[in-house]
Design a protein around this motif. Structure first.
Motif, PDB file in Angstrom:
ATOM      1  N   GLY A  10       0.815  -1.221   0.000  1.00 42.36           N
ATOM      2  CA  GLY A  10       0.000   0.000   0.000  1.00 42.36           C
ATOM      3  C   GLY A  10       0.841   1.259   0.000  1.00 42.36           C
ATOM      4  N   THR A  11       1.876   1.291   0.861  1.00 43.41           N
ATOM      5  CA  THR A  11       2.734   2.475   0.936  1.00 43.41           C
ATOM      6  C   THR A  11       3.518   2.666  -0.354  1.00 43.41           C
ATOM      7  OG1 THR A  11       2.964   2.071   3.313  1.00 43.41           O
ATOM      8  CG2 THR A  11       4.496   3.620   2.314  1.00 43.41           C
ATOM      9  N   SER A  12       4.016   1.567  -0.925  1.00 47.55           N
ATOM     10  CA  SER A  12       4.789   1.669  -2.169  1.00 47.55           C
ATOM     11  C   SER A  12       3.929   2.202  -3.306  1.00 47.55           C
ATOM     12  CB  SER A  12       5.361   0.301  -2.538  1.00 47.55           C
ATOM     13  OG  SER A  12       6.233  -0.170  -1.525  1.00 47.55           O
ATOM     14  N   VAL A  13       2.743   1.618  -3.467  1.00 49.81           N
ATOM     15  CA  VAL A  13       1.838   2.071  -4.538  1.00 49.81           C
ATOM     16  C   VAL A  13       1.479   3.529  -4.350  1.00 49.81           C
ATOM     17  CG1 VAL A  13      -0.457   1.777  -5.515  1.00 49.81           C
ATOM     18  CG2 VAL A  13       0.934  -0.233  -4.999  1.00 49.81           C
ATOM     19  N   LEU A  14       1.187   3.917  -3.110  1.00 50.36           N
ATOM     20  CA  LEU A  14       0.821   5.308  -2.840  1.00 50.36           C
ATOM     21  C   LEU A  14       1.957   6.260  -3.191  1.00 50.36           C
ATOM     22  CD1 LEU A  14      -1.201   7.344  -1.687  1.00 50.36           C
ATOM     23  CD2 LEU A  14      -0.241   6.910   0.585  1.00 50.36           C
ATOM     24  N   LEU A  15       3.169   5.931  -2.761  1.00 53.13           N
ATOM     25  CA  LEU A  15       4.317   6.789  -3.051  1.00 53.13           C
ATOM     26  C   LEU A  15       4.597   6.859  -4.559  1.00 53.13           C
ATOM     27  CD1 LEU A  15       6.737   5.746  -0.163  1.00 53.13           C
ATOM     28  CD2 LEU A  15       5.512   7.911  -0.401  1.00 53.13           C
ATOM     29  N   ILE A  16       4.476   5.709  -5.239  1.00 54.51           N
ATOM     30  CA  ILE A  16       4.699   5.707  -6.695  1.00 54.51           C
ATOM     31  C   ILE A  16       3.684   6.589  -7.400  1.00 54.51           C
ATOM     32  CG2 ILE A  16       4.592   4.255  -8.749  1.00 54.51           C
ATOM     33  CD1 ILE A  16       5.792   1.986  -7.047  1.00 54.51           C
ATOM     34  N   VAL A  17       2.416   6.461  -7.003  1.00 56.63           N
ATOM     35  CA  VAL A  17       1.363   7.281  -7.623  1.00 56.63           C
ATOM     36  C   VAL A  17       1.611   8.767  -7.362  1.00 56.63           C
ATOM     37  CG1 VAL A  17      -1.098   7.848  -7.521  1.00 56.63           C
ATOM     38  CG2 VAL A  17      -0.362   5.459  -7.581  1.00 56.63           C
ATOM     39  N   ILE A  18       2.015   9.105  -6.119  1.00 59.85           N
ATOM     40  CA  ILE A  18       2.273  10.507  -5.785  1.00 59.85           C
ATOM     41  C   ILE A  18       3.425  11.056  -6.623  1.00 59.85           C
ATOM     42  CG2 ILE A  18       3.100  12.053  -3.969  1.00 59.85           C
ATOM     43  CD1 ILE A  18       1.535  10.369  -1.974  1.00 59.85           C
ATOM     44  N   VAL A  19       4.506  10.271  -6.728  1.00 57.97           N
ATOM     45  CA  VAL A  19       5.669  10.726  -7.512  1.00 57.97           C
ATOM     46  C   VAL A  19       5.294  10.924  -8.974  1.00 57.97           C
ATOM     47  CG1 VAL A  19       7.940  10.034  -8.368  1.00 57.97           C
ATOM     48  CG2 VAL A  19       7.382   9.747  -5.956  1.00 57.97           C
ATOM     49  N   ILE A  20       4.549   9.962  -9.540  1.00 60.49           N
ATOM     50  CA  ILE A  20       4.144  10.069 -10.950  1.00 60.49           C
ATOM     51  C   ILE A  20       3.255  11.283 -11.167  1.00 60.49           C
ATOM     52  CG2 ILE A  20       2.780   8.959 -12.749  1.00 60.49           C
ATOM     53  CD1 ILE A  20       3.806   6.273 -11.735  1.00 60.49           C
ATOM     54  N   LEU A  21       2.288  11.477 -10.268  1.00 61.31           N
ATOM     55  CA  LEU A  21       1.388  12.622 -10.420  1.00 61.31           C
ATOM     56  C   LEU A  21       2.138  13.946 -10.311  1.00 61.31           C
ATOM     57  CD1 LEU A  21      -1.758  11.439  -8.403  1.00 61.31           C
ATOM     58  CD2 LEU A  21      -1.489  11.597 -10.891  1.00 61.31           C
ATOM     59  N   MET A  22       3.064  14.038  -9.341  1.00 60.40           N
ATOM     60  CA  MET A  22       3.820  15.275  -9.156  1.00 60.40           C
ATOM     61  C   MET A  22       4.701  15.570 -10.365  1.00 60.40           C
ATOM     62  SD  MET A  22       4.934  15.196  -5.128  1.00 60.40           S
ATOM     63  CE  MET A  22       5.890  16.677  -5.373  1.00 60.40           C
ATOM     64  N   ASN A  23       5.418  14.566 -10.845  1.00 58.34           N
ATOM     65  CA  ASN A  23       6.305  14.783 -11.986  1.00 58.34           C
ATOM     66  C   ASN A  23       5.517  15.073 -13.268  1.00 58.34           C
ATOM     67  OD1 ASN A  23       8.536  14.452 -10.406  1.00 58.34           O
ATOM     68  ND2 ASN A  23       8.894  12.317 -10.984  1.00 58.34           N
ATOM     69  N   THR A  24       4.368  14.402 -13.403  1.00 56.80           N
ATOM     70  CA  THR A  24       3.519  14.696 -14.564  1.00 56.80           C
ATOM     71  C   THR A  24       3.026  16.132 -14.519  1.00 56.80           C
ATOM     72  OG1 THR A  24       2.802  12.382 -14.648  1.00 56.80           O
ATOM     73  CG2 THR A  24       1.448  13.992 -15.815  1.00 56.80           C
ATOM     74  N   ALA A  25       2.627  16.565 -13.328  1.00 53.19           N
ATOM     75  CA  ALA A  25       2.176  17.953 -13.188  1.00 53.19           C
ATOM     76  C   ALA A  25       3.298  18.936 -13.494  1.00 53.19           C
ATOM     77  CB  ALA A  25       1.646  18.175 -11.769  1.00 53.19           C
ATOM     78  N   VAL A  26       4.513  18.615 -13.021  1.00 49.89           N
ATOM     79  CA  VAL A  26       5.670  19.483 -13.303  1.00 49.89           C
ATOM     80  C   VAL A  26       5.934  19.558 -14.796  1.00 49.89           C
ATOM     81  CG1 VAL A  26       8.168  19.678 -13.031  1.00 49.89           C
ATOM     82  CG2 VAL A  26       6.750  19.158 -11.054  1.00 49.89           C
ATOM     83  N   TYR A  27       5.846  18.389 -15.464  1.00 48.02           N
ATOM     84  CA  TYR A  27       6.128  18.346 -16.894  1.00 48.02           C
ATOM     85  C   TYR A  27       5.128  19.187 -17.680  1.00 48.02           C
ATOM     86  CZ  TYR A  27       6.704  16.538 -21.620  1.00 48.02           C
ATOM     87  OH  TYR A  27       6.900  16.441 -22.973  1.00 48.02           O
ATOM     88  N   PHE A  28       3.832  19.004 -17.426  1.00 47.88           N
ATOM     89  CA  PHE A  28       2.824  19.751 -18.171  1.00 47.88           C
ATOM     90  C   PHE A  28       2.843  21.238 -17.818  1.00 47.88           C
ATOM     91  CE2 PHE A  28       0.999  15.513 -18.829  1.00 47.88           C
ATOM     92  CZ  PHE A  28       0.749  15.578 -20.191  1.00 47.88           C
ATOM     93  N   ALA A  29       3.138  21.552 -16.556  1.00 44.79           N
ATOM     94  CA  ALA A  29       3.231  22.960 -16.171  1.00 44.79           C
ATOM     95  C   ALA A  29       4.402  23.633 -16.894  1.00 44.79           C
ATOM     96  CB  ALA A  29       3.396  23.086 -14.657  1.00 44.79           C
ATOM     97  N   ALA A  30       5.531  22.915 -16.970  1.00 47.90           N
ATOM     98  CA  ALA A  30       6.686  23.470 -17.690  1.00 47.90           C
ATOM     99  C   ALA A  30       6.368  23.639 -19.168  1.00 47.90           C
ATOM    100  CB  ALA A  30       7.897  22.553 -17.499  1.00 47.90           C
ATOM    101  N   GLY A  31       5.650  22.667 -19.756  1.00 46.06           N
ATOM    102  CA  GLY A  31       5.278  22.770 -21.163  1.00 46.06           C
ATOM    103  C   GLY A  31       4.399  23.970 -21.439  1.00 46.06           C
ATOM    104  N   ILE A  32       3.412  24.202 -20.550  1.00 42.69           N
ATOM    105  CA  ILE A  32       2.519  25.353 -20.731  1.00 42.69           C
ATOM    106  C   ILE A  32       3.276  26.667 -20.600  1.00 42.69           C
ATOM    107  CG2 ILE A  32       0.545  26.559 -19.713  1.00 42.69           C
ATOM    108  CD1 ILE A  32      -0.593  23.807 -18.977  1.00 42.69           C
TER     109      ILE A  32
END
Length: 457
Positions: A10-32
């Protein structure tokens, strides 16, 4: 699935999802942000070109005029109101842009277009053209540098995600072990207790001060309490068996005697019947007291009501005098009303009066003062070394173990339990050879009402 694995997963999946969401948000924010910056830069370039080509001279061709303002990797052209092109200049790498359909725009427009495999920032803006006509200036610049930056950023974010996930997964495993190990130790201890019948305790880490340590401490306290209760229960059963064994032996002996000689000797018959009756009464009393003591607090069926202590004590004393033909001197120095269970309070008072009757031949005194009822006798008293034990079940002071008293060592224990059930404190003060005082401490009804008012507010 074990708790440790559940925490890990549970902790691993949660941390992986958080990292992916944060980095995805950073990527799209930088693109915009980069897109907006490129469009703004292109718009600035378009305004600069507008200033240079506005209302050009007739002698200069449009293509030659625009050649000086052509982007390093892009295209600039003039579109007339009829959507025809009047001059275009494109870099060698952007020849395909010439073939794009020309669209006349009357206001500034900004957009990002994909042409083939490349992306371009496109800005159109109105410009004063030849003979005062309003044409549309279109400029397109390649976003190759921005795409390269986003590509590098994407690689960096993927790499950082992987690097962040690895320690996160490892730390989740460690966290699962930290949380589950004390529980596993507790489970193992419980299993060992069940198999061995011994009350063991969990080893605690004195340096930790968390919920798991509190749970282990609570478990150890529970084991200690269970051990004490088991010892008390074992002693209780042994004492009960001992107390029942004697009257049963007496009954059996007299019954055998009656069977052999009762028909021939009337005097022996009367003696045997009297002895059997006496022992039967003793066993009945013992059984009733044992059943009463075996109750839980919720089965006492407490029914509290206002009780005027002075009249209550006088009534109880009169009933006791008639039952045992013993004089009870009642002295009332305070008149209070208490909120308690009348029947249970009477039972406590009768237990103390009965003890005073058994162990004293002199007059019994009932004293009411402040919020206390005192039962005073001038009997044999209790040694100081036994005072702390007299409320234990089946405990009897050696001098009081004579069977003529009819006691089982349960009366005071019963009084203590009833007192706890109705919220009344009981205690004994005694001096050997001088007498005993039993004290019942009550709560004034005014104090009870004040407490209830505070809870209501």
């Amino acid at each position: 699935m074990k708790l440790k694995n559940k925490i890990h997963l549970g902790t691993s999946v949660l941390l992986i999802v958080i990292v992916i969401l944060m980095n995805t948000a950073v990527y799209f924010a930088a693109g915009i942000m980069l897109k907006e910056a490129d469009l703004e830069r292109t718009a600035t370039e378009a305004r600069r070109i507008m200033t240079g080509v506005s209302n050009p001279a007739v002698a200069v061709s449009s293509a030659e005029l625009l050649r000086a303002y052509a982007p390093a990797d892009g295209m600039v052209r003039i579109i007339l109101p009829d959507s025809t092109v009047d001059g275009v200049s494109a870099s060698p790498g952007a020849i395909d842009l010439r073939e794009r359909e020309a669209v006349y725009e009357t206001a500034e427009q900004r957009s990002v277009l994909e042409v083939g495999s490349a992306r371009y920032a496109r800005v159109t803006s109105p410009v004063i053209w030849r003979n005062g006509d309003v044409a549309s200036l279109e400029i397109m610049e390649n976003l190759q540098a921005t795409d390269r930056i986003l590509s590098i950023l994407r690689i960096v974010l993927i790499a950082t995600s992987i690097l962040a996930v690895i320690p996160a997964v490892l730390s989740a495993r460690v966290l699962g072990a930290v949380i589950s190990n004390p529980i596993a130790s507790m489970t193992q201890t419980m299993r060992h207790i069940r198999e061995s019948g011994q009350y063991e305790q969990i080893k605690m880490n004195s340096k930790q001060n968390d919920e798991l340590n509190e749970m282990a401490e609570t478990f150890n306290d529970m084991m200690e309490q269970l051990k004490k209760n088991y010892v008390k229960q074992e002693a209780f059963v042994q004492n009960a068996s001992h107390e029942l064994k004697t009257p049963l032996t007496v009954v059996e002996s007299y019954a055998n005697l009656l069977r052999r000689r009762g028909k021939d000797r009337p005097d022996l018959f009367d003696e045997s019947v009297e002895a059997i009756h006496e022992e039967a009464v003793r066993m009945k009393e013992l059984t009733q007291q044992l059943l009463t003591l075996a109750r839980h607090d919720e089965s006492w069926n407490i029914q509290k009501e206002p009780v005027h202590v002075a009249s209550f004590v006088k009534e109880a004393a009169e009933s006791f005098e008639k039952a045992y033909d013993r004089r009870v001197d009642v002295k009332v120095y305070a008149s209070i009303t208490v909120w308690t269970d009348r029947a249970k309070l009477r039972q406590i008072l009768y237990i103390f009066l009965d003890n005073a009757r058994k162990y004293s031949d002199k007059e019994i005194c009932l004293l009411v003062e402040k919020n206390e009822i005192r039962v005073i006798d001038k009997g044999i008293g209790i040694p100081s070394g036994d005072i702390d034990k007299i409320f234990d079940r089946f405990y009897r002071v050696d001098k009081a173990r004579s069977r003529k008293t009819g006691g089982f060592g349960l009366g005071l224990s019963l009084a203590k339990d009833i007192g706890v059930a109705i919220g009344t404190d009981v205690k004994i003060e005694s001096k050997e050879g001088k007498g005993t005082t039993a004290i019942i401490t009550l709560s004034d009804i005014s104090e009870y009402m004040a407490t209830m008012n505070e809870k209501t507010e």
